[in-house]
Design a protein around this motif. Structure first.
Motif, PDB file in Angstrom:
ATOM      1  N   PRO A 218       0.809  -1.223   0.000  1.00 53.21           N
ATOM      2  CA  PRO A 218       0.000   0.000   0.000  1.00 53.21           C
ATOM      3  C   PRO A 218       0.843   1.275   0.000  1.00 53.21           C
ATOM      4  O   PRO A 218       0.320   2.347  -0.201  1.00 53.21           O
ATOM      5  CB  PRO A 218      -0.808  -0.118   1.306  1.00 53.21           C
ATOM      6  N   LYS A 219       2.135   1.136   0.209  1.00 53.75           N
ATOM      7  CA  LYS A 219       2.990   2.315   0.243  1.00 53.75           C
ATOM      8  C   LYS A 219       3.037   2.991  -1.107  1.00 53.75           C
ATOM      9  O   LYS A 219       3.005   4.200  -1.220  1.00 53.75           O
ATOM     10  CB  LYS A 219       4.398   1.897   0.676  1.00 53.75           C
ATOM     11  N   HIS A 220       3.122   2.184  -2.179  1.00 52.21           N
ATOM     12  CA  HIS A 220       3.180   2.748  -3.528  1.00 52.21           C
ATOM     13  C   HIS A 220       1.865   3.410  -3.880  1.00 52.21           C
ATOM     14  O   HIS A 220       1.831   4.413  -4.588  1.00 52.21           O
ATOM     15  CB  HIS A 220       3.510   1.659  -4.551  1.00 52.21           C
TER      16      HIS A 220
ATOM     17  N   TYR B  43      13.763  -0.916 -11.025  1.00 54.58           N
ATOM     18  CA  TYR B  43      15.185  -0.864 -11.353  1.00 54.58           C
ATOM     19  C   TYR B  43      15.931  -1.864 -10.478  1.00 54.58           C
ATOM     20  O   TYR B  43      15.819  -1.855  -9.249  1.00 54.58           O
ATOM     21  CB  TYR B  43      15.766   0.532 -11.142  1.00 54.58           C
ATOM     22  N   ASN B  44      16.683  -2.773 -11.130  1.00 56.23           N
ATOM     23  CA  ASN B  44      17.473  -3.790 -10.439  1.00 56.23           C
ATOM     24  C   ASN B  44      18.891  -3.247 -10.251  1.00 56.23           C
ATOM     25  O   ASN B  44      19.666  -3.154 -11.211  1.00 56.23           O
ATOM     26  CB  ASN B  44      17.484  -5.085 -11.261  1.00 56.23           C
ATOM     27  N   PHE B  45      19.221  -2.874  -9.015  1.00 52.49           N
ATOM     28  CA  PHE B  45      20.521  -2.267  -8.751  1.00 52.49           C
ATOM     29  C   PHE B  45      21.645  -3.293  -8.812  1.00 52.49           C
ATOM     30  O   PHE B  45      22.792  -2.937  -9.083  1.00 52.49           O
ATOM     31  CB  PHE B  45      20.514  -1.585  -7.372  1.00 52.49           C
TER      32      PHE B  45
ATOM     33  N   SER C 150      13.866   3.851  -6.488  1.00 57.24           N
ATOM     34  CA  SER C 150      14.817   3.270  -5.533  1.00 57.24           C
ATOM     35  C   SER C 150      14.136   2.436  -4.454  1.00 57.24           C
ATOM     36  O   SER C 150      14.803   1.633  -3.791  1.00 57.24           O
ATOM     37  CB  SER C 150      15.641   4.383  -4.885  1.00 57.24           C
ATOM     38  N   GLU C 151      12.835   2.603  -4.248  1.00 58.51           N
ATOM     39  CA  GLU C 151      12.138   1.879  -3.179  1.00 58.51           C
ATOM     40  C   GLU C 151      11.456   0.611  -3.667  1.00 58.51           C
ATOM     41  O   GLU C 151      10.751  -0.033  -2.907  1.00 58.51           O
ATOM     42  CB  GLU C 151      11.097   2.807  -2.547  1.00 58.51           C
TER      43      GLU C 151
END
Length: 425
Positions: A123-125, A163-165, A267-268
């Motif tokens: 739910p953060k997104h 994005y896969n860091f 980034s999250e």
């Protein structure tokens, strides 16, 4: 006689010893070869793929009209059993045996769920991207639209970005589209697919498979782009082109979605998004541009020399604002094409310099029944090349095209160059 008998006995033992050593050597060689093959196979599996992107399909048939519902691409029986047990009743699931006569899947009563990934999302997104996320109110408003509003609406595209860091890879998952218009008037349905391009460089161009006879296609296809640093994500723009496949003519363009990545934070973790599909922005200009060509007729050898020199003020035929133009030259005799040539592609420029020469053999004496056509096209590796402008030179041509042709007929062996306005293709 005794020494002779002993030597014969020794010679009789030699083949036995040689056979034993040969057997041991053969077994050792086979074992060594098998070990080398296993090592190569394991090393290949651990290597990073050399290509720019990886295309992944998840649990959806490639050709729904040929495969039954039991044959899934990229999923085994055990994973299917787990997914079926964990999937709620109101989630999206393609059951090919429940399609209607047109091939469409029946719509469920509740439309608050888009795909399994939407249920498991945090739910953060949704709190951070209320305008981008899927909400039950927005879906109810879509279902409650009148018939007149549905004709104006081109549908909604659902996708996710990540994005896969670890691998330094940008991941785009095209989930589904809803409420697409019917492009086939007979069956009142469409055969949709999606082309995606990363702008402005247009190096990465991918497209999904075609889903037959549906207005609510569930693609669920993942594209992974390697070699894109995270610092450059903010400078990129995603362009989705939604099309309907046509077997007998050019594919119909349903609409497009343009997503600038500036200000989007990845980034999250994974970010779920949805966008309304809009009409394709056909960028009009005062003209189609100009083309500089030089022609020379050699009456002694009965040849026509054509030099494609320059093009300028070409319109912005691409969403990035730049075109990749090239020129196709067609020679006609009595309205029948007898020869064709083309120049090289010039990348990302509205003012191209070609300087390429072509020599055509004329099948008749004189240029009365001869005409030449110049087609300026925009190169696109993902689909058919779009015609930017057209120019025709010949005895029946009007304007500067007819004047140029008259001059090369009156002054043979002279190279004559002129600028010409391009007309619509």
């Amino acid at each position: 006689m005794a020494p002779i008998a002993d030597s014969r006995q020794q010679f009789d033992e030699i083949p036995t010893v040689v056979g034993i050593f040969s057997a041991f050597g053969l077994v050792f060689s086979v074992s060594l070869f098998a070990w080398i093959c296993c090592q190569r196979k394991s090393s290949k599996s651990n290597k990073t793929p050399p290509y720019k992107f990886v295309h992944v399909l998840k649990g959806v048939d490639i050709y729904p009209e040929n495969l039954n519902s039991k044959k899934k691409f990229g999923a085994d029986d055990k994973s299917e059993a787990k997914n079926k047990s964990a999937m709620p009743k109101n989630s999206l699931h393609l059951d090919l045996e429940k399609r209607d006569l047109n091939g469409n899947f029946p719509k469920t009563t509740t439309k608050t769920q888009g795909s399994p990934d939407l249920e498991n999302s945090s739910p953060k997104h949704f709190a951070e991207r209320k305008k981008d996320s899927v909400s039950p109110d927005s879906l109810k408003s879509i279902t409650s639209l009148s018939s007149e509003d549905k004709q104006d609406k081109l549908g909604t595209l659902f996708f996710s970005l990540e994005y896969n860091f670890e691998k330094k890879a940008f991941v785009v998952n095209i989930k589904e589209a809803r409420g697409l218009p019917a492009m086939d008037e007979q069956s009142m349905t469409s055969d949709p697919y999606i082309k995606m391009t990363i702008l402005p460089e247009k190096k990465h161009k991918v497209k999904t498979r075609v889903l037959r006879k549906t207005l609510d296609p569930a693609f669920d296809e993942t594209f992974t782009f390697y070699g894109i640093p995270y610092s450059q994500i903010q400078d990129l723009t995603l362009h989705f082109m939604i099309l309907s496949f046509d077997r007998f003519s050019r594919d119909d363009v349903i609409g497009e979605v343009l997503i600038p990545l500036a200000g989007i934070e990845l980034s999250e973790g994974r970010l779920l998004m949805d966008r309304e599909i809009i009409k394709r922005n056909v960028r009009k200009s005062s003209g189609r541009g100009e083309l500089l060509v030089s022609l020379c007729y050699q009456s002694t050898t009965n040849t026509l020399t054509v030099v494609v020199l320059k093009a300028r003020h070409l319109p912005k035929s691409d969403v990035s604002g730049l075109s990749d133009p090239y020129v196709k030259v067609n020679l006609y005799h009595a309205k029948k094409r007898i020869s064709k040539k083309k120049t090289h592609v010039k990348k990302c420029t509205p003012n191209a310099v070609f300087n390429e020469l072509f020599v055509f053999d004329i099948p008749c004496e004189g240029l009365d029944d001869i005409s030449i056509e110049f087609l300026v096209l925009d190169s696109d590796r993902g689909s058919r090349n779009e015609v930017i402008g057209r120019l025709t030179l010949g005895s029946s041509a009007e304007g500067t095209g007819g004047e140029h042709w008259k001059e090369i007929c009156e002054y043979p062996r002279r190279q004559i160059a002129k600028w010409h306005m391009l007309c619509d293709g």
